[in-house]
Write a protein that holds these residues in place. Structure first.
Motif, PDB file in Angstrom:
ATOM      1  N   LYS A   1      -7.955   3.688  -3.960  1.00 45.72           N
ATOM      2  CA  LYS A   1      -9.124   3.899  -2.972  1.00 45.72           C
ATOM      3  C   LYS A   1     -10.019   4.871  -3.407  1.00 45.72           C
ATOM      4  O   LYS A   1      -9.683   6.164  -4.055  1.00 45.72           O
TER       5      LYS A   1
ATOM      6  N   VAL B   1       0.841  -1.188  -0.014  1.00 46.01           N
ATOM      7  CA  VAL B   1      -0.004  -0.022  -0.015  1.00 46.01           C
ATOM      8  C   VAL B   1       0.877   1.271   0.029  1.00 46.01           C
ATOM      9  O   VAL B   1       2.028   1.182   0.769  1.00 46.01           O
TER      10      VAL B   1
ATOM     11  N   SER C   1      -1.571   5.794   1.133  1.00 48.40           N
ATOM     12  CA  SER C   1      -2.780   4.943   1.450  1.00 48.40           C
ATOM     13  C   SER C   1      -3.796   5.152   0.302  1.00 48.40           C
ATOM     14  O   SER C   1      -5.059   4.840   0.602  1.00 48.40           O
TER      15      SER C   1
END
Length: 71
Positions: free
Chosen positions: A54, A17, A21
């Protein structure tokens, strides 16, 4: 996936990761079994890479999903 003889398994070997993030990737191996035209099971073992991003709200979406085979 409803085909007789179909089987698929995944086994991640590495997951990374980013520091922020917001991006990640996983490397791994998979095994896919299907029946040939005569009904005989054929198995392919290969490796894969998935790049994840994400999304707003915190969910993850696969941005790139690719496999490599040697057969």
């Amino acid at each position: 996936m409803g085909t007789p003889g179909f089987a698929l398994t995944f086994a991640p070997t590495k997951i990374e990761v980013s520091r922020a993030s917001d991006v990640a990737y996983d490397l791994g191996e998979y095994q896919l079994t299907t029946n040939d035209k005569k009904g005989k099971p054929q198995t392919v073992k290969a490796k894969y890479v998935v790049v994840w991003g994400k999304q707003p709200g915190g969910t993850w979406k696969a941005l790139v999903d690719t496999a490599t085979t040697t057969q």
